[in-house]
Design a protein around this motif. Structure first.
Motif, PDB file in Angstrom:
ATOM      1  N   TYR A   6      50.648  54.639  50.780  1.00 20.73           N
ATOM      2  CA  TYR A   6      49.225  54.330  50.911  1.00 20.73           C
ATOM      3  C   TYR A   6      48.461  55.593  50.499  1.00 20.73           C
ATOM      4  N   THR A   9      41.990  59.591  49.379  1.00 17.17           N
ATOM      5  CA  THR A   9      41.391  60.909  49.550  1.00 17.17           C
ATOM      6  C   THR A   9      41.271  61.256  51.036  1.00 17.17           C
ATOM      7  N   PHE A  10      40.927  60.249  51.837  1.00 16.23           N
ATOM      8  CA  PHE A  10      40.820  60.398  53.290  1.00 16.23           C
ATOM      9  C   PHE A  10      39.975  61.616  53.686  1.00 16.23           C
ATOM     10  N   GLY A  16      38.553  52.246  59.356  1.00 15.17           N
ATOM     11  CA  GLY A  16      38.866  51.269  58.300  1.00 15.17           C
ATOM     12  C   GLY A  16      40.222  51.569  57.668  1.00 15.17           C
ATOM     13  N   HIS A  17      40.450  52.848  57.322  1.00 23.71           N
ATOM     14  CA  HIS A  17      41.755  53.266  56.792  1.00 23.71           C
ATOM     15  C   HIS A  17      42.857  52.995  57.823  1.00 23.71           C
ATOM     16  N   TYR A  36      45.547  62.790  48.548  1.00 17.40           N
ATOM     17  CA  TYR A  36      45.350  63.450  47.244  1.00 17.40           C
ATOM     18  C   TYR A  36      45.015  64.905  47.465  1.00 17.40           C
ATOM     19  N   ARG A  87      46.654  49.381  49.110  1.00 19.71           N
ATOM     20  CA  ARG A  87      45.263  49.847  49.079  1.00 19.71           C
ATOM     21  C   ARG A  87      44.442  48.910  49.954  1.00 19.71           C
ATOM     22  N   GLY A  88      43.336  49.426  50.450  1.00 12.13           N
ATOM     23  CA  GLY A  88      42.424  48.587  51.245  1.00 12.13           C
ATOM     24  C   GLY A  88      41.325  48.075  50.326  1.00 12.13           C
ATOM     25  N   ARG A  90      37.569  46.455  50.148  1.00 12.90           N
ATOM     26  CA  ARG A  90      36.309  45.982  50.739  1.00 12.90           C
ATOM     27  C   ARG A  90      35.636  45.060  49.736  1.00 12.90           C
ATOM     28  N   ASP A  94      35.171  47.890  46.205  1.00 18.14           N
ATOM     29  CA  ASP A  94      36.471  48.306  45.673  1.00 18.14           C
ATOM     30  C   ASP A  94      37.071  47.495  44.542  1.00 18.14           C
ATOM     31  N   LYS A  97      37.163  48.761  40.692  1.00 16.63           N
ATOM     32  CA  LYS A  97      37.861  50.051  40.596  1.00 16.63           C
ATOM     33  C   LYS A  97      39.367  49.853  40.807  1.00 16.63           C
ATOM     34  N   ALA A 119      39.921  44.508  53.858  1.00 19.78           N
ATOM     35  CA  ALA A 119      39.347  45.238  54.995  1.00 19.78           C
ATOM     36  C   ALA A 119      38.830  44.236  56.014  1.00 19.78           C
ATOM     37  N   TYR A 123      34.755  46.612  59.186  1.00 17.26           N
ATOM     38  CA  TYR A 123      34.872  47.850  58.415  1.00 17.26           C
ATOM     39  C   TYR A 123      34.472  47.680  56.946  1.00 17.26           C
ATOM     40  N   LEU A 126      32.127  50.351  55.811  1.00 21.11           N
ATOM     41  CA  LEU A 126      32.444  51.711  56.252  1.00 21.11           C
ATOM     42  C   LEU A 126      33.135  52.480  55.135  1.00 21.11           C
TER      43      LEU A 126
HETATM   44  P1  ADP Z   1      40.153  56.904  47.118  1.00 22.30           P
HETATM   45  O1  ADP Z   1      39.469  58.142  46.623  1.00 22.30           O
HETATM   46  O2  ADP Z   1      41.548  56.742  46.642  1.00 22.30           O
HETATM   47  O3  ADP Z   1      39.347  55.636  46.950  1.00 22.30           O
HETATM   48  P2  ADP Z   1      39.599  56.688  49.955  1.00 22.30           P
HETATM   49  O4  ADP Z   1      40.005  57.648  51.029  1.00 22.30           O
HETATM   50  O5  ADP Z   1      38.152  56.472  49.745  1.00 22.30           O
HETATM   51  O6  ADP Z   1      40.351  57.193  48.668  1.00 22.30           O
HETATM   52  O7  ADP Z   1      40.268  55.270  50.248  1.00 22.30           O
HETATM   53  C1  ADP Z   1      41.655  55.107  50.327  1.00 22.30           C
HETATM   54  C2  ADP Z   1      41.959  53.627  50.378  1.00 22.30           C
HETATM   55  O8  ADP Z   1      41.416  53.046  51.562  1.00 22.30           O
HETATM   56  C3  ADP Z   1      41.354  52.823  49.234  1.00 22.30           C
HETATM   57  O9  ADP Z   1      42.244  51.784  48.916  1.00 22.30           O
HETATM   58  C4  ADP Z   1      40.080  52.286  49.814  1.00 22.30           C
HETATM   59  O10 ADP Z   1      39.673  51.110  49.171  1.00 22.30           O
HETATM   60  C5  ADP Z   1      40.532  51.992  51.238  1.00 22.30           C
HETATM   61  N1  ADP Z   1      39.407  51.981  52.170  1.00 22.30           N
HETATM   62  C6  ADP Z   1      38.355  52.813  52.219  1.00 22.30           C
HETATM   63  N2  ADP Z   1      37.508  52.485  53.220  1.00 22.30           N
HETATM   64  C7  ADP Z   1      38.042  51.391  53.816  1.00 22.30           C
HETATM   65  C8  ADP Z   1      37.637  50.537  54.911  1.00 22.30           C
HETATM   66  N3  ADP Z   1      36.497  50.730  55.539  1.00 22.30           N
HETATM   67  N4  ADP Z   1      38.439  49.505  55.248  1.00 22.30           N
HETATM   68  C9  ADP Z   1      39.592  49.300  54.569  1.00 22.30           C
HETATM   69  N5  ADP Z   1      40.028  50.032  53.537  1.00 22.30           N
HETATM   70  C10 ADP Z   1      39.271  51.076  53.159  1.00 22.30           C
END
Ligand code: ADP
Length: 161
Positions: A6, A9-10, A16-17, A36, A87-88, A90, A94, A97, A119, A123, A126
């Motif tokens: 999974y 950037t976190f 949500g993550h 990353y 991947r999550g 929304r 998302d 992309k 998601a 969330y 979020l």
């Molecule tokens: P990236 O730069 O790879 O998009 P993120 O940290 O923003 O890194 O997100 C990592 C993953 O978590 C991505 O698949 C993103 O779509 C998903 N994600 C981000 N926010 C949420 C959320 N609120 N609920 C579920 N999934 C999420």
């Protein structure tokens, strides 16, 4: 044994993550969260800080591991012997992309499959970036992130971390 990665950037990890991680941990034997490694001036936390915040957030989930990585995500998945990447997704933010990235990743690594988990409703809106903005402006973020993340954000925005 099915291993999944999974990646993200976190900056920082949100509920949500975390919800995606918990759901994936029920479906697969082992989850490797890939943070990353990037030094981007738009990020609030360093790679080490982001990894540590994720580690603390998932400490109670036994089949989850956290690593940082650089380079292509498909190479990270290959190195971890994961046939699936999570991947999550929304509703608005998302899809395009993720679709574009999935097509490119499929070209780079035809054997790696992508699994998107929707998601949860609460969330959907979020994002780490909105969260940071709200934290900067002094808003209450306590039900959107784990307590230690809220604390780390408060320290960052007040310049004491
Ligand atoms: P990236 O730069 O790879 O998009 P993120 O940290 O923003 O890194 O997100 C990592 C993953 O978590 C991505 O698949 C993103 O779509 C998903 N994600 C981000 N926010 C949420 C959320 N609120 N609920 C579920 N999934 C999420």
């Amino acid at each position: 044994m099915t291993i999944v990665v999974y990646p993200g950037t976190f900056d920082p990890i949100t509920n949500g993550h975390l919800d995606i991680v918990r759901r994936a941990a029920r479906l697969f034997d082992r989850i490797v969260i890939g943070v990353y490694e990037k030094s981007n001036k738009h990020l609030v936390f360093t790679t080490e800080e982001r990894v540590e915040l994720v580690r603390l957030a998932v400490a109670s989930i036994p089949n989850v591991e956290v690593k940082s990585f650089s380079g292509l995500t498909v190479d990270f998945a290959r190195k971890e012997k994961a046939p699936v990447m999570i991947r999550g997704l929304r509703m608005n933010a998302d899809f395009e992309k993720e679709f574009e990235m999935a097509m490119m990743n499929r070209k780079l690594a035809p054997d790696l499959d992508l699994l998107c988990l929707m998601a949860r409703q609460e969330y959907q809106f979020l994002s780490s970036s909105l969260l940071k903005e709200v934290a900067r402006l002094g808003g209450n973020i306590s039900d959107l992130v784990p307590e230690h993340v809220a604390e780390a954000l408060r320290k960052k925005v007040h310049g004491t971390m």
